[in-house]
Design a protein around this motif. Structure first.
Motif, mmCIF file in Angstrom:
data_model
loop_
_atom_site.group_PDB
_atom_site.id
_atom_site.type_symbol
_atom_site.label_atom_id
_atom_site.label_comp_id
_atom_site.label_asym_id
_atom_site.label_seq_id
_atom_site.Cartn_x
_atom_site.Cartn_y
_atom_site.Cartn_z
ATOM 1 N N GLN A 116 -13.913 -0.667 -7.118
ATOM 2 C CA GLN A 116 -14.085 0.467 -8.005
ATOM 3 C C GLN A 116 -12.676 0.818 -8.787
ATOM 4 N N LEU A 117 -11.617 0.711 -7.834
ATOM 5 C CA LEU A 117 -10.470 1.158 -8.285
ATOM 6 C C LEU A 117 -9.694 -0.010 -8.846
ATOM 7 N N ARG A 118 -9.797 -1.252 -8.473
ATOM 8 C CA ARG A 118 -9.099 -2.334 -9.270
ATOM 9 C C ARG A 118 -8.930 -2.517 -10.819
ATOM 10 N N ASP A 119 -7.705 -2.360 -11.152
ATOM 11 C CA ASP A 119 -7.208 -2.473 -12.564
ATOM 12 C C ASP A 119 -7.453 -1.018 -12.939
ATOM 13 N N LYS A 120 -7.611 0.091 -12.214
ATOM 14 C CA LYS A 120 -7.723 1.516 -12.747
ATOM 15 C C LYS A 120 -6.990 2.195 -11.994
ATOM 16 N N ASP A 121 -6.466 2.167 -10.739
ATOM 17 C CA ASP A 121 -5.401 2.835 -10.099
ATOM 18 C C ASP A 121 -4.930 2.116 -9.273
ATOM 19 N N ASP A 122 -3.708 1.505 -9.664
ATOM 20 C CA ASP A 122 -2.958 0.390 -8.705
ATOM 21 C C ASP A 122 -2.416 0.971 -7.203
ATOM 22 N N ALA A 123 -2.030 2.438 -7.460
ATOM 23 C CA ALA A 123 -1.369 2.863 -6.237
ATOM 24 C C ALA A 123 -2.370 3.060 -5.104
ATOM 25 N N ALA A 124 -3.544 3.633 -5.327
ATOM 26 C CA ALA A 124 -4.536 3.555 -4.625
ATOM 27 C C ALA A 124 -5.397 2.330 -4.067
ATOM 28 N N VAL A 125 -5.116 1.216 -4.655
ATOM 29 C CA VAL A 125 -5.329 -0.210 -4.365
ATOM 30 C C VAL A 125 -4.529 -0.528 -3.558
ATOM 31 N N VAL A 126 -3.117 -0.286 -3.692
ATOM 32 C CA VAL A 126 -2.017 -0.939 -2.393
ATOM 33 C C VAL A 126 -2.310 0.042 -1.368
ATOM 34 N N ALA A 127 -2.565 1.249 -1.433
ATOM 35 C CA ALA A 127 -2.814 2.033 -0.037
ATOM 36 C C ALA A 127 -3.678 1.646 0.531
ATOM 37 N N ILE A 128 -4.731 1.346 0.014
ATOM 38 C CA ILE A 128 -6.253 0.897 0.692
ATOM 39 C C ILE A 128 -5.745 -0.492 1.523
ATOM 40 N N SER A 129 -5.205 -1.290 0.297
ATOM 41 C CA SER A 129 -4.958 -2.771 0.959
ATOM 42 C C SER A 129 -4.281 -2.682 2.045
ATOM 43 N N LEU A 130 -3.309 -1.869 2.210
ATOM 44 C CA LEU A 130 -2.249 -1.995 3.478
ATOM 45 C C LEU A 130 -2.999 -1.714 4.894
ATOM 46 N N ILE A 131 -4.262 -1.283 4.942
ATOM 47 C CA ILE A 131 -4.676 -0.873 6.187
ATOM 48 C C ILE A 131 -5.892 -1.928 6.407
#
Length: 174
Positions: A116-131
């Motif tokens: 849902q967030l890819r290419d729309k909210d990079d910071a949220a994608v990074v935070a989610i990807s970290l976990i």
């Protein structure tokens, strides 16, 4: 962009509350495991430390955005503790089955959130990807404890998965 960052903030709030719930699940399980599965206490503490780091990642991003925590934060905490303590009283296989069920739902939601967030909210994608890696590790390692433990999986999985889905649903609407 505004709508997507709003979605990202909502998702981060719910994930932050979910991490609080996970910390409390492990807190309850650690208390019970001291009586029922002493050999798991160190593992549960390690997993709990991962969840604390995850919570900090989401909180940091929420603070950067000027967002408060989710209204369901304390519901997740209380529900998580009750779930962890009650399932922990049944021992190793019940603890593992609970973790597998929770993480199955969490991983499915995290993957959907990334889509849902890819290419729309990079910071949220990074935070989610970290976990993601830690959550997968919790699932897979706990699943390894269940060989021959189908009873607890069959009994707990539907209840724990439905409860986890419900808390996420409530959080997204709070």
């Amino acid at each position: 962009m505004r709508e997507n960052s709003s979605l990202g903030s909502r998702i981060l709030k719910v994930n932050h509350a979910g991490e609080q719930g996970a910390i409390c699940i492990y807190a309850g399980q650690i208390i019970a495991a001291r009586l029922t599965a002493r050999g798991m206490v160190a593992e549960l503490r390690e997993f709990q430390s991962h969840e604390k780091r995850h919570r900090a990642i989401f909180w940091s991003e929420l603070q950067r955005r000027g967002q408060p925590r989710c209204r369901s934060y304390w519901l997740c905490a209380l529900g998580g503790f009750v779930l962890g303590l009650s399932t922990g009283l049944f021992g190793r296989k019940a603890i593992a089955a609970t973790t597998v069920a929770v993480e199955r739902v969490v991983l499915r939601h995290l993957e959907h959130q990334l889509e849902q967030l890819r290419d729309k909210d990079d910071a949220a994608v990074v935070a989610i990807s970290l976990i993601m890696e830690d959550e997968r590790l919790h699932h897979d390692h706990s699943a390894s404890h269940l060989q021959g433990g189908e009873f607890w999986s069959r009994l707990l999985s539907p209840v724990v998965e439905a409860s986890t889905e419900t808390v996420i649903w409530i959080g997204m609407r709070a």
